[in-house]
Design an enzyme around this catalytic site. Sequence first.
Site, short mmCIF file in Angstrom:
data_model
loop_
_atom_site.label_atom_id
_atom_site.label_comp_id
_atom_site.label_asym_id
_atom_site.label_seq_id
_atom_site.Cartn_x
_atom_site.Cartn_y
_atom_site.Cartn_z
CG ASP A 70 -2.20 0.86 0.91
OD1 ASP A 70 -2.13 1.73 0.01
OD2 ASP A 70 -3.23 0.69 1.58
C1 NOJ Z 1 -3.95 3.95 0.17
C2 NOJ Z 1 -5.17 3.09 0.30
O1 NOJ Z 1 -5.12 2.38 1.52
C3 NOJ Z 1 -5.34 2.10 -0.83
O2 NOJ Z 1 -6.61 1.51 -0.70
C4 NOJ Z 1 -5.18 2.76 -2.15
O3 NOJ Z 1 -5.35 1.81 -3.17
C5 NOJ Z 1 -3.80 3.39 -2.22
N1 NOJ Z 1 -3.66 4.39 -1.18
C6 NOJ Z 1 -3.52 4.03 -3.57
O4 NOJ Z 1 -4.28 5.17 -3.73
#
Ligand code: NOJ
Length: 736
Positions: free
Chosen positions: A281
Site C-alpha cells: 500500500d
Molecule cells: C492507500 C489506500 O489504503 C489504498 O486503498 C489505495 O489503493 C492506495 N492508497 C492508492 O491510492
Amino acid sequence: MKKIFFLLLTVTIIQFAQKKTFEQRADSVLALMNLEEKVGQLIQYSDGYATGGSTVGPKENMEELTRKGGVGSFFNVIGVKAIKKLQKVAVEESRLKIPLIFGLDVIHGYRAIFPVPLAEASSWNPSLVEKSARWQAIEAASAGLQWTFNPMVDIARDPRWGRIMEGSGEDPYLGSQMSAARVRGYQGKDLSANTNILACVKHYAAYGGAEGGRDYNTVDLSERNFRDYYLPPYKAAVDAGVGSLMASFNEIGGVPSSASKFLMTQILRNEWKSDAFVVSDWNSIGELIPHGVAKNLKQAAELGINATVDMDMQASAYYMHLAELVKEGKVNIKLVDDAVRRVLIAKFKLGLFDSPYKYLDEEREKKNVMSKDIVNVTKEVALETLVLLKNEKNVLPLKKDIKKLAVIGELANSNDDVLGGWAAQGRKEDGVSILEGIKNKIGMNTKINFVEGCKVLGEDKSGFEKAVEAVENADAAIVVIGENRSMTGEASSRASIDIPGVQEELAIQLIKTGKPVVIVLMNGRPLSFPNLQKNASAILETWFAGIQAGNAVADVLFGDFNPNGKLPVTFPRSVGQVPIYYNHKNTGRPHNPGDHYTSYYMDFDNTPLYPFGYGLSYTTFEYSAPVLSKTQIKKDESLKISFSVKNTGSVEGSEVAQLYIRDLVGSVTRPVKELKDFAKISLKPGELKNIEFTITPEKLKFYDINMNYIVEPGDFKVFVGTNSVDVKEARFSVVE
Ligand code: NOJ
C-alpha cells in the site's frame, strides 16, 4: 553494433511474446535484464496527484526514470494523453522497452460513479455487482488504465472504521461472493482484451479489524478467527483468478502485513499457490519503520522483498536500497527475479508487450467515458442497493399526484455527496441530487418546497422553524439526512456513529408535525438512531448511491421500483455495542433476561437496531418450513434443503432468501449462525416459488481444534428466512 543489438533484442522479445507461455515469455525478458532494470519493475509511483501522505520520490523526474527502466508502474495518471506520454517513453526510449502498467483506485467507477461498494453488497446480487465492475472496467480501460486497486474485501465489524464503506460488510460468505464477482467483472474472461483490467484484491489482510475502528491501527486476531472469518474473501478473489493483491497497512499479531511471510509466503504462495503479484500500500514498506520492525528504509526494503511484497508503492525503499541489498548479498537475487517474473507475467497477460498502446485511444476515451449506456447502468445498480428499513402504515410509496411536498435537508440538494468517498474522476455536475430526482419524477402539479433546515455538521438550529413550517404546509415530507461523502473512506474514522450534527433533532421535530414524513438516509457506514427509528414511519437507507442516486431514490419513493436491498452489515443501537455482528459466538453465558449473571449490558439492549440481512419491501413474503432431503449425511455427502416463498402482498417484488447454519457442538466453539447461501427471486402478487439450496461439505468446514480445515460429525441446525433473525429452522446430523 548497438543498433543491431537493440534490433535483435526487440525481435527476441516479440518472438517470445508471440509463441511461449506467459512464464516463458517473462523469463526470456528477465534473462536480458540487468539488476537495476529488474528493481525498476518493482517500483511504482503516483504521478499527477497523491492518494496518501507525503513521501520522498526519486531524484529523476518520472520521464527520466522511465527512460532508464527504473519504474514498472504508475498510478493516478489521468487520461489517455498523459498515460500515452509515459508509455511512449517506456516502450520507445528505454533499453528493454518493457511497457508500464497504469493503475488507479477505481473503487466504484472511474467517472461514471456507481453506488459505494457497501451499497452494492446490499443488492445481494453478485451478477449485478459483476456487471457494475464490468462497466467500470470498460470505462477505466477507455481512459487508458489497465489496473484497478479493487476489490476491497476487508471484513468489517466496526462501523466507526470509515473504510467499511469500501467493502462488502461483515460476512465472509457474502463478502466472498462480492469479491469474486468484482474480479470477474474487472478482469473479464480474457485479460488481454483492451476492455478488461487487472483487479487487485486488498487490503491483504484483515485491515478491517483495526482496533477501535481507528484507521491504520493494530489488528490482533487468533489464527482461527482470521482464517474462518477474515481470509475467505481474499481467497475467493484468488480463486477467481485475481491478478494482484495489495498488502495492508496494519500489523496482525505483531507483524505488519508488508513484512509478513506468514501472509505472503505461507498463505498466498504455498497454500493458495497464487502467482499474482503483490503491491504494497502507499508507503507501507516505509511504514515498517514507525511500526518498529525496521530501523531504516534499507531494512524495510529487505523485509518487504523477503516477504515477497513484489512492488513498492511510493516508499522509494526498493528504489533506494534493493540493488544495494542484492549486491551486498543480503537479499537473494532469486527473490527479486521471482518478483519481477510475477510483474512481467501480469503485463504479458494484459497483452501490453504485444500492443502497449491498445488501451490508449483518445477517440474511444471520448466515446466511452460517461457514455449514456454506463450512466443507465449506474441507475440500474443503484435501484437494487436501496434498503427499506421501516414503512409503517404504508407511508411509502408516495403518490405522484401529491399536491404539496416538502423536501428537507442539506443532503437533499447535494449532487456531490451522492458520489460517496473514493470517487476517482467523479464530478458533482454528473450527480443527480435527491431533490432533482424527485423533480424529475413528479408532475408540474406538485408544489415542491425545499428547505435546508440545518447543515449536516454543526449545531445551528436557526433553520428549524422554516423547515417545520414547510412540513406543516405540505401533504408529505422527504427528509434527507446522514453523512457528507468525506465522512467515510480512508482516514475517516468516527468515534460516534450517530447521525451527525442536529439533523436527527430536526427530523424528530418534523415528525412531530403529524404529517407523513419519510426519512431518507445517506451514509457510508451503519449509523445508530434508535430514537428516530422509534418515531419515524418510513426510513429508506440509500448509502451513497452514485451519480444516478436521485433518480433511483425517486423511483423507490414514488413506487416505480419496489425496494429489495438487504443490509450486509449489522446496525447497532449505540456505538457502545460495537463490535456487534450476527455471526457471534454463543458464550458460556448467553443473555437470559432475568438472569443477572449473563452476557448483557446493564444499561442497554443487547439486540441491534437492524440485523444483518434485514430489508423490507412494498410487498410481503411468506416462507414455508424448510424440508431436508436427508436428516443424516456422511462427512463427504451433501444434502438439499427446500422451501417455498410466496408473495402475499399486492405488488410484484424481489426477495433475498437466506440460508444459515449452526454447528451445535464442535471441537471448538462455532457461531450462532453463519450465512451459507442466498437466492434473489422475483415474485408477482400471489406467486409462489420453490427454492432449493445444497449444503455441501465445503459449507460445513471450519478450522478444528488442531487447525485442520474439516467437517466434524455432529448435529446442525439450518435456518431459512428473510434476514438473519426471522427464520424457520430444521435439523440434520453429520456422521463419520
Ligand atoms: C492507500 C489506500 O489504503 C489504498 O486503498 C489505495 O489503493 C492506495 N492508497 C492508492 O491510492
